[in-house]
Design an enzyme around this catalytic site. Structure first.
Site, mmCIF file in Angstrom:
data_model
loop_
_atom_site.group_PDB
_atom_site.id
_atom_site.type_symbol
_atom_site.label_atom_id
_atom_site.label_comp_id
_atom_site.label_asym_id
_atom_site.label_seq_id
_atom_site.Cartn_x
_atom_site.Cartn_y
_atom_site.Cartn_z
ATOM 1 C CD GLU A 52 -14.235 -1.611 75.673
ATOM 2 O OE1 GLU A 52 -13.218 -2.237 75.299
ATOM 3 O OE2 GLU A 52 -15.261 -2.183 76.094
ATOM 4 C CG ASN A 112 -17.180 -0.343 78.788
ATOM 5 O OD1 ASN A 112 -16.924 0.696 78.209
ATOM 6 N ND2 ASN A 112 -16.472 -1.458 78.625
ATOM 7 C CE LYS A 129 -18.081 -4.513 76.144
ATOM 8 N NZ LYS A 129 -16.609 -4.515 76.359
ATOM 9 C CD GLU A 148 -15.376 -5.334 79.424
ATOM 10 O OE1 GLU A 148 -16.360 -4.638 79.170
ATOM 11 O OE2 GLU A 148 -14.640 -5.836 78.552
ATOM 12 C CB CYS A 174 -15.233 -3.857 73.036
ATOM 13 S SG CYS A 174 -13.824 -4.975 72.892
ATOM 14 C CG ASN A 199 -9.529 -1.370 75.461
ATOM 15 O OD1 ASN A 199 -8.417 -0.899 75.646
ATOM 16 N ND2 ASN A 199 -10.625 -0.630 75.489
HETATM 17 N N1 CDV Z 1 -13.221 -5.325 75.886
HETATM 18 C C1 CDV Z 1 -13.801 -6.384 75.275
HETATM 19 O O1 CDV Z 1 -15.018 -6.460 75.200
HETATM 20 N N2 CDV Z 1 -12.989 -7.340 74.807
HETATM 21 C C2 CDV Z 1 -13.448 -8.577 74.221
HETATM 22 C C3 CDV Z 1 -12.489 -9.702 74.535
HETATM 23 C C4 CDV Z 1 -12.493 -10.062 75.951
HETATM 24 C C5 CDV Z 1 -12.798 -10.936 73.721
HETATM 25 C C6 CDV Z 1 -13.602 -8.485 72.717
HETATM 26 O O2 CDV Z 1 -14.626 -8.966 72.206
HETATM 27 O O3 CDV Z 1 -12.718 -7.980 72.041
#
Ligand code: CDV
Length: 321
Positions: A52, A112, A129, A148, A174, A199
Protein backbone atom coordinates in the site's frame (compact mmCIF):
# COMPACT_ATOMS: atom_id res chain seq x y z
CA UNK A 1 -6.30 -33.46 -3.74
CA UNK A 2 -9.67 -33.54 -5.40
CA UNK A 3 -10.07 -36.13 -8.12
CA UNK A 4 -11.82 -33.50 -10.23
CA UNK A 5 -9.15 -30.78 -10.28
CA UNK A 6 -5.90 -30.60 -12.19
CA UNK A 7 -3.18 -28.38 -10.85
CA UNK A 8 -3.08 -24.83 -12.21
CA UNK A 9 0.18 -23.21 -11.27
CA UNK A 10 0.87 -19.48 -10.98
CA UNK A 11 4.25 -18.06 -10.02
CA UNK A 12 3.39 -15.54 -7.30
CA UNK A 13 5.77 -13.10 -5.64
CA UNK A 14 5.20 -10.75 -2.73
CA UNK A 15 7.67 -7.85 -2.64
CA UNK A 16 7.86 -6.51 0.88
CA UNK A 17 9.41 -3.06 1.24
CA UNK A 18 11.60 -1.82 4.02
CA UNK A 19 11.14 1.79 5.10
CA UNK A 20 10.63 4.66 2.69
CA UNK A 21 11.80 7.83 4.41
CA UNK A 22 10.52 11.36 3.84
CA UNK A 23 13.80 12.20 2.12
CA UNK A 24 13.51 9.34 -0.40
CA UNK A 25 12.36 10.48 -3.82
CA UNK A 26 10.12 8.53 -6.22
CA UNK A 27 13.03 7.64 -8.51
CA UNK A 28 14.88 5.89 -5.67
CA UNK A 29 11.74 4.03 -4.60
CA UNK A 30 10.89 2.93 -8.14
CA UNK A 31 14.46 1.65 -8.52
CA UNK A 32 13.90 -0.58 -5.48
CA UNK A 33 10.60 -1.84 -6.91
CA UNK A 34 12.23 -2.59 -10.26
CA UNK A 35 15.03 -4.54 -8.53
CA UNK A 36 12.47 -6.64 -6.64
CA UNK A 37 10.43 -7.19 -9.79
CA UNK A 38 13.57 -8.48 -11.52
CA UNK A 39 14.28 -10.82 -8.63
CA UNK A 40 10.67 -12.07 -8.67
CA UNK A 41 10.87 -12.77 -12.41
CA UNK A 42 14.24 -14.53 -12.04
CA UNK A 43 12.55 -16.87 -9.56
CA UNK A 44 9.81 -17.76 -12.06
CA UNK A 45 7.11 -15.40 -10.85
CA UNK A 46 4.43 -14.19 -13.23
CA UNK A 47 2.87 -11.70 -10.83
CA UNK A 48 4.24 -9.57 -8.00
CA UNK A 49 2.40 -7.82 -5.16
CA UNK A 50 3.79 -4.51 -3.86
CA UNK A 51 2.62 -2.67 -0.69
CA UNK A 52 0.00 0.00 0.00
CA UNK A 53 1.23 3.57 -0.70
CA UNK A 54 4.37 1.94 -2.06
CA UNK A 55 5.83 5.04 -3.72
CA UNK A 56 6.14 7.21 -0.62
CA UNK A 57 6.55 7.11 3.11
CA UNK A 58 3.33 6.38 5.03
CA UNK A 59 2.49 10.10 4.97
CA UNK A 60 -0.89 9.92 6.82
CA UNK A 61 1.19 9.87 10.00
CA UNK A 62 2.00 13.57 9.49
CA UNK A 63 -0.31 16.53 10.10
CA UNK A 64 -0.34 18.78 7.04
CA UNK A 65 -2.86 20.42 4.75
CA UNK A 66 -4.53 18.40 2.01
CA UNK A 67 -2.90 20.69 -0.56
CA UNK A 68 0.57 19.96 0.80
CA UNK A 69 -0.12 16.22 0.88
CA UNK A 70 -1.30 16.27 -2.73
CA UNK A 71 1.75 18.21 -3.83
CA UNK A 72 4.18 15.85 -2.12
CA UNK A 73 2.62 12.41 -2.08
CA UNK A 74 -0.19 11.93 -4.64
CA UNK A 75 -0.10 10.65 -8.24
CA UNK A 76 -2.13 12.43 -10.91
CA UNK A 77 -1.98 9.49 -13.32
CA UNK A 78 -0.87 5.88 -13.37
CA UNK A 79 1.53 5.24 -14.94
CA UNK A 80 3.37 8.53 -14.88
CA UNK A 81 6.94 9.50 -15.73
CA UNK A 82 8.30 8.52 -12.30
CA UNK A 83 6.69 5.08 -12.31
CA UNK A 84 7.20 4.34 -16.02
CA UNK A 85 10.42 2.30 -15.41
CA UNK A 86 8.35 -0.18 -13.39
CA UNK A 87 5.81 -0.55 -16.20
CA UNK A 88 8.60 -0.87 -18.80
CA UNK A 89 10.32 -3.58 -16.75
CA UNK A 90 7.03 -5.43 -16.31
CA UNK A 91 6.47 -5.43 -20.07
CA UNK A 92 10.06 -6.53 -20.78
CA UNK A 93 9.89 -9.37 -18.26
CA UNK A 94 6.28 -10.33 -18.95
CA UNK A 95 5.28 -10.03 -15.31
CA UNK A 96 2.09 -8.51 -13.89
CA UNK A 97 1.84 -6.54 -10.66
CA UNK A 98 -0.32 -4.90 -7.98
CA UNK A 99 0.78 -1.47 -6.77
CA UNK A 100 -0.65 0.77 -4.05
CA UNK A 101 -0.40 4.57 -4.30
CA UNK A 102 -2.18 7.81 -3.39
CA UNK A 103 -4.44 8.88 -6.25
CA UNK A 104 -5.73 12.36 -7.06
CA UNK A 105 -8.34 12.39 -9.82
CA UNK A 106 -8.58 15.13 -12.48
CA UNK A 107 -11.54 16.58 -10.54
CA UNK A 108 -9.57 16.67 -7.28
CA UNK A 109 -10.87 13.58 -5.46
CA UNK A 110 -8.33 11.73 -3.32
CA UNK A 111 -8.22 7.97 -2.82
CA UNK A 112 -5.93 5.33 -1.34
CA UNK A 113 -5.69 3.23 -4.49
CA UNK A 114 -4.22 0.05 -5.96
CA UNK A 115 -3.94 -0.95 -9.61
CA UNK A 116 -3.78 -4.37 -11.19
CA UNK A 117 -1.38 -4.47 -14.11
CA UNK A 118 -1.17 -7.42 -16.49
CA UNK A 119 1.90 -9.00 -18.10
CA UNK A 120 1.77 -6.54 -20.99
CA UNK A 121 1.94 -3.63 -18.52
CA UNK A 122 -1.69 -2.66 -19.13
CA UNK A 123 -3.71 -1.41 -16.15
CA UNK A 124 -6.67 -3.79 -16.11
CA UNK A 125 -8.16 -2.97 -12.70
CA UNK A 126 -8.36 -0.30 -10.04
CA UNK A 127 -9.40 -0.54 -6.40
CA UNK A 128 -9.97 2.38 -4.00
CA UNK A 129 -9.69 1.56 -0.31
CA UNK A 130 -13.04 1.23 1.43
CA UNK A 131 -12.17 0.67 5.12
CA UNK A 132 -10.21 3.80 5.99
CA UNK A 133 -8.84 3.67 9.54
CA UNK A 134 -7.73 6.57 11.71
CA UNK A 135 -9.13 10.09 12.13
CA UNK A 136 -9.35 13.47 10.43
CA UNK A 137 -8.53 15.75 13.38
CA UNK A 138 -5.12 16.74 14.71
CA UNK A 139 -4.29 14.55 17.73
CA UNK A 140 -1.71 16.87 19.24
CA UNK A 141 -0.85 14.55 22.13
CA UNK A 142 -0.36 11.44 19.97
CA UNK A 143 3.18 10.40 18.98
CA UNK A 144 2.05 10.43 15.33
CA UNK A 145 -1.16 10.75 13.36
CA UNK A 146 -3.22 8.32 11.29
CA UNK A 147 -4.96 10.72 8.92
CA UNK A 148 -6.42 8.44 6.30
CA UNK A 149 -9.87 9.87 7.03
CA UNK A 150 -8.52 13.39 6.30
CA UNK A 151 -6.55 12.65 3.17
CA UNK A 152 -8.76 10.06 1.46
CA UNK A 153 -12.41 9.52 0.53
CA UNK A 154 -13.99 6.12 1.05
CA UNK A 155 -13.45 4.16 -2.16
CA UNK A 156 -16.28 4.26 -4.70
CA UNK A 157 -15.46 1.26 -6.86
CA UNK A 158 -16.50 -1.66 -4.64
CA UNK A 159 -14.53 -4.90 -4.35
CA UNK A 160 -13.88 -6.01 -7.92
CA UNK A 161 -12.50 -9.22 -9.38
CA UNK A 162 -10.63 -9.25 -12.69
CA UNK A 163 -9.75 -12.00 -15.12
CA UNK A 164 -6.00 -11.66 -15.42
CA UNK A 165 -4.89 -14.06 -18.12
CA UNK A 166 -7.18 -16.76 -16.77
CA UNK A 167 -6.70 -16.07 -13.05
CA UNK A 168 -9.51 -14.36 -11.13
CA UNK A 169 -7.82 -11.70 -9.03
CA UNK A 170 -9.40 -9.46 -6.38
CA UNK A 171 -7.80 -6.50 -4.63
CA UNK A 172 -8.08 -4.74 -1.30
CA UNK A 173 -5.84 -2.55 0.86
CA UNK A 174 -4.51 -2.87 4.39
CA UNK A 175 -7.32 -2.35 6.92
CA UNK A 176 -9.77 -3.98 4.47
CA UNK A 177 -8.04 -7.27 5.27
CA UNK A 178 -9.45 -7.24 8.79
CA UNK A 179 -13.09 -7.28 7.62
CA UNK A 180 -14.69 -10.59 6.61
CA UNK A 181 -17.07 -8.88 4.18
CA UNK A 182 -14.10 -7.81 2.04
CA UNK A 183 -13.19 -11.36 1.12
CA UNK A 184 -16.70 -12.78 0.89
CA UNK A 185 -17.78 -10.16 -1.63
CA UNK A 186 -14.81 -11.15 -3.78
CA UNK A 187 -15.12 -14.90 -3.28
CA UNK A 188 -18.77 -14.62 -4.36
CA UNK A 189 -17.36 -13.25 -7.64
CA UNK A 190 -15.20 -16.39 -7.94
CA UNK A 191 -11.93 -14.75 -6.88
CA UNK A 192 -9.09 -17.26 -6.76
CA UNK A 193 -6.36 -14.92 -5.59
CA UNK A 194 -6.75 -11.82 -3.41
CA UNK A 195 -3.84 -9.42 -3.28
CA UNK A 196 -3.26 -6.59 -0.86
CA UNK A 197 -0.69 -4.18 0.43
CA UNK A 198 -0.44 -2.77 3.94
CA UNK A 199 1.27 -0.29 6.27
CA UNK A 200 0.59 -1.37 9.85
CA UNK A 201 2.21 0.75 12.58
CA UNK A 202 3.42 -1.39 15.49
CA UNK A 203 2.09 1.22 17.91
CA UNK A 204 -1.64 1.82 18.15
CA UNK A 205 -2.18 5.50 18.95
CA UNK A 206 -5.82 4.96 20.00
CA UNK A 207 -5.41 2.45 22.84
CA UNK A 208 -2.72 0.45 24.54
CA UNK A 209 -2.65 -2.52 22.17
CA UNK A 210 0.26 -4.90 22.82
CA UNK A 211 2.61 -4.60 19.84
CA UNK A 212 2.61 -8.34 19.15
CA UNK A 213 -1.16 -8.27 18.60
CA UNK A 214 -0.55 -6.15 15.52
CA UNK A 215 1.23 -9.10 13.93
CA UNK A 216 -0.91 -11.88 15.39
CA UNK A 217 -4.17 -10.27 14.25
CA UNK A 218 -2.65 -9.69 10.80
CA UNK A 219 -1.74 -13.37 10.53
CA UNK A 220 -5.01 -14.68 11.82
CA UNK A 221 -7.20 -12.65 9.46
CA UNK A 222 -5.18 -13.67 6.43
CA UNK A 223 -5.17 -17.35 7.36
CA UNK A 224 -8.84 -17.54 8.35
CA UNK A 225 -9.98 -15.47 5.37
CA UNK A 226 -8.03 -17.56 2.86
CA UNK A 227 -9.57 -20.73 4.25
CA UNK A 228 -13.14 -19.48 4.69
CA UNK A 229 -13.20 -18.10 1.16
CA UNK A 230 -11.14 -20.79 -0.57
CA UNK A 231 -8.73 -18.22 -1.99
CA UNK A 232 -5.02 -17.64 -2.14
CA UNK A 233 -3.86 -14.40 -0.51
CA UNK A 234 -0.69 -12.45 -1.29
CA UNK A 235 -0.04 -9.70 1.28
CA UNK A 236 2.85 -7.23 0.97
CA UNK A 237 3.80 -4.90 3.80
CA UNK A 238 5.91 -1.76 3.99
CA UNK A 239 7.76 -2.25 7.23
CA UNK A 240 10.60 -1.37 9.52
CA UNK A 241 11.26 2.09 10.88
CA UNK A 242 10.25 4.97 8.60
CA UNK A 243 11.92 8.03 10.09
CA UNK A 244 11.54 6.45 13.54
CA UNK A 245 8.00 5.08 13.05
CA UNK A 246 8.02 1.31 13.14
CA UNK A 247 5.68 -0.87 11.08
CA UNK A 248 5.20 -4.63 11.12
CA UNK A 249 6.64 -6.95 8.48
CA UNK A 250 5.32 -10.51 8.10
CA UNK A 251 4.43 -10.28 4.43
CA UNK A 252 3.06 -13.61 3.34
CA UNK A 253 1.44 -15.93 0.84
CA UNK A 254 -1.43 -17.94 2.32
CA UNK A 255 -3.09 -20.98 0.77
CA UNK A 256 -6.82 -21.80 0.71
CA UNK A 257 -5.98 -24.37 3.39
CA UNK A 258 -5.14 -21.41 5.65
CA UNK A 259 -1.47 -22.38 5.69
CA UNK A 260 1.27 -19.80 5.27
CA UNK A 261 3.37 -21.10 2.38
CA UNK A 262 5.85 -18.22 2.26
CA UNK A 263 6.65 -15.52 4.74
CA UNK A 264 9.16 -12.68 4.96
CA UNK A 265 11.98 -12.96 7.47
CA UNK A 266 13.32 -9.42 7.69
CA UNK A 267 12.02 -5.86 7.91
CA UNK A 268 13.57 -4.69 4.67
CA UNK A 269 13.08 -5.10 0.92
CA UNK A 270 12.50 -8.82 0.53
CA UNK A 271 10.93 -10.95 -2.19
CA UNK A 272 9.08 -14.10 -1.20
CA UNK A 273 7.73 -16.48 -3.81
CA UNK A 274 5.61 -19.57 -4.25
CA UNK A 275 4.31 -21.49 -7.22
CA UNK A 276 0.72 -21.59 -6.11
CA UNK A 277 -1.85 -24.11 -7.29
CA UNK A 278 -5.05 -22.25 -8.13
CA UNK A 279 -6.93 -25.55 -8.29
CA UNK A 280 -6.50 -25.95 -4.52
CA UNK A 281 -9.14 -23.26 -3.99
CA UNK A 282 -11.43 -25.03 -6.44
CA UNK A 283 -11.17 -28.19 -4.34
CA UNK A 284 -12.39 -26.35 -1.25
CA UNK A 285 -15.14 -24.66 -3.27
CA UNK A 286 -16.39 -28.04 -4.45
CA UNK A 287 -16.61 -29.44 -0.94
CA UNK A 288 -16.80 -27.68 2.44
CA UNK A 289 -17.23 -24.23 0.86
CA UNK A 290 -19.56 -25.11 -1.97
CA UNK A 291 -21.31 -21.75 -1.68
CA UNK A 292 -24.20 -22.52 -4.02
CA UNK A 293 -25.03 -25.66 -2.07
CA UNK A 294 -24.49 -24.60 1.53
CA UNK A 295 -24.85 -20.85 1.99
CA UNK A 296 -28.07 -19.47 3.53
CA UNK A 297 -28.15 -15.75 2.68
CA UNK A 298 -31.63 -15.31 4.15
CA UNK A 299 -30.02 -15.93 7.56
CA UNK A 300 -27.31 -13.33 6.89
CA UNK A 301 -29.57 -10.34 6.14
CA UNK A 302 -28.37 -8.35 9.14
CA UNK A 303 -24.95 -8.11 7.54
CA UNK A 304 -26.25 -5.75 4.90
CA UNK A 305 -29.15 -4.26 6.86
CA UNK A 306 -27.15 -3.09 9.89
CA UNK A 307 -23.86 -1.22 10.10
CA UNK A 308 -23.24 -1.06 13.88
CA UNK A 309 -24.23 -3.69 16.42
CA UNK A 310 -27.76 -3.30 17.80
CA UNK A 311 -30.43 -5.13 19.71
CA UNK A 312 -30.83 -8.92 19.34
CA UNK A 313 -33.50 -9.90 16.85
CA UNK A 314 -36.78 -11.19 18.28
CA UNK A 315 -36.06 -14.82 19.00
CA UNK A 316 -37.63 -17.40 16.77
CA UNK A 317 -37.87 -20.61 18.77
CA UNK A 318 -39.95 -23.71 18.23
CA UNK A 319 -43.17 -23.79 20.24
CA UNK A 320 -42.68 -25.37 23.67
CA UNK A 321 -44.01 -28.94 23.95
N1 CDV B 1 -2.90 1.49 6.75
C1 CDV B 1 -3.80 0.81 7.50
O1 CDV B 1 -4.93 0.62 7.08
N2 CDV B 1 -3.39 0.40 8.71
C2 CDV B 1 -4.25 -0.24 9.68
C3 CDV B 1 -3.86 0.15 11.08
C4 CDV B 1 -4.14 1.55 11.38
C5 CDV B 1 -4.56 -0.71 12.11
C6 CDV B 1 -4.22 -1.75 9.57
O2 CDV B 1 -5.30 -2.36 9.61
O3 CDV B 1 -3.15 -2.33 9.47
Amino acid sequence: MSKTSTRRKLGLAVAQMGPVHLADDRAAVVKRLVAMMREAASRGSEFVVFPELALTTFFPRYWMSEAEAVERFFERSMPNADVQPLFDTARDLGIGFYLGYAEITPDGRRFNTAVLVDRTARVIGKYRKIHLPGHDDHKVDAPFQHLEKKFFEVGDLGFGVWDMEGTHVGMCLCNDRRWPETYRVMSLQSAELIVLGYNTPSLNIHWNEPAHWRTSTHEIVLQASAYQNAVWIGAAGKCGSEDGHHMIGSSMIVAPSGEIVARSTYEEDEVITAHIDLAMGQTFREHVFNFAKHRSPHHYRLIVERTGAGEPLPTRQPDAD
